[in-house]
Scaffold this motif. Structure first.
Motif, PDB file in Angstrom:
ATOM      1  N   ARG A 162       0.850  -1.191   0.000  1.00  0.00           N
ATOM      2  CA  ARG A 162       0.000   0.000   0.000  1.00  0.00           C
ATOM      3  C   ARG A 162       0.887   1.243   0.000  1.00  0.00           C
ATOM      4  N   ILE A 195      -1.958   0.434  -4.724  1.00  0.00           N
ATOM      5  CA  ILE A 195      -1.070  -0.691  -4.436  1.00  0.00           C
ATOM      6  C   ILE A 195       0.116  -0.583  -5.390  1.00  0.00           C
ATOM      7  N   ASP A 254      -7.067   0.095  -4.980  1.00  0.00           N
ATOM      8  CA  ASP A 254      -7.877  -0.540  -3.940  1.00  0.00           C
ATOM      9  C   ASP A 254      -9.150   0.287  -3.857  1.00  0.00           C
ATOM     10  N   HIS A 302     -13.967  -4.340  -0.283  1.00  0.00           N
ATOM     11  CA  HIS A 302     -12.841  -3.832  -1.071  1.00  0.00           C
ATOM     12  C   HIS A 302     -12.563  -4.756  -2.253  1.00  0.00           C
ATOM     13  N   TYR A 327     -11.259  -8.221  -2.080  1.00  0.00           N
ATOM     14  CA  TYR A 327      -9.859  -8.131  -1.654  1.00  0.00           C
ATOM     15  C   TYR A 327      -9.817  -7.943  -0.138  1.00  0.00           C
ATOM     16  N   GLU A 344      -7.105  -7.297   2.883  1.00  0.00           N
ATOM     17  CA  GLU A 344      -5.750  -6.748   2.952  1.00  0.00           C
ATOM     18  C   GLU A 344      -4.749  -7.738   3.539  1.00  0.00           C
TER      19      GLU A 344
END
Length: 161
Positions: free
Chosen positions: A18, A54, A66, A81, A114, A116
């Motif tokens: 990130r 990302i 993201d 996400h 997604y 994390e």
């Protein structure tokens, strides 16, 4: 006891981080920071907002957006996400929008969520399939040389005033 190949964690995905976690990285001069921008599909409807970028720390490039999906889509918070390859989106700087022509507010409901954690190649391939993009033909081909990851396509579609 010697570690076996199976017990050694894969380095796959570790080059993807990130942007907010990278103190030595920032958005390149002349390019907008799209975090917070609305994300709209082919139907023109907003289905989310860019939450984070990302970055591929090896190539020094943004690989994914993201996107936090809108609450009104009634998706549970854990699955809210998604990651979008940078090359499948286009910028509209006048209205702070990111357009994704291959998705709609309805089709995004079928997109793989997604969480994390480490981004696996299997997840990356699932994203490409959901976007109807071809997968790399051989293991020796650079995965990110595919059109879906072409950051020039993302930035060149900008409306320059």
């Amino acid at each position: 006891m010697e570690p076996t190949i199976d017990s050694i964690p894969s380095a796959q995905g570790l080059h993807l981080r990130r942007l907010r976690d990278l103190s030595d990285f920032e958005v390149a001069d002349g390019n907008p920071d799209v975090r917070g921008w609305a994300v709209r599909g082919a139907d023109g409807q907003q289905f989310g907002q860019v939450h984070e970028l990302i970055v591929d720390t090896d190539a020094l490039k943004v690989r994914y957006l993201d996107v936090e999906l809108d609450e009104r889509l009634n998706i549970n918070e854990r699955d809210r996400h998604i990651l979008l390859p940078i090359g499948v989106a286009a910028l509209d700087e006048e209205a702070d929008n990111v357009f994704v022509p291959s998705l709609t507010a309805r089709s995004v409901l079928e997109y793989p969520p997604y969480v994390e954690i480490q981004i696996s190649r299997q997840y990356e391939e699932a994203m490409l399939r959901a976007l109807n993009l071809p997968l790399a033909q051989t293991a020796t081909t650079d995965f990110y040389s595919q059109p879906g990851y072409d950051d020039h396509a993302f930035y060149q579609r900008r409306r320059l005033g």
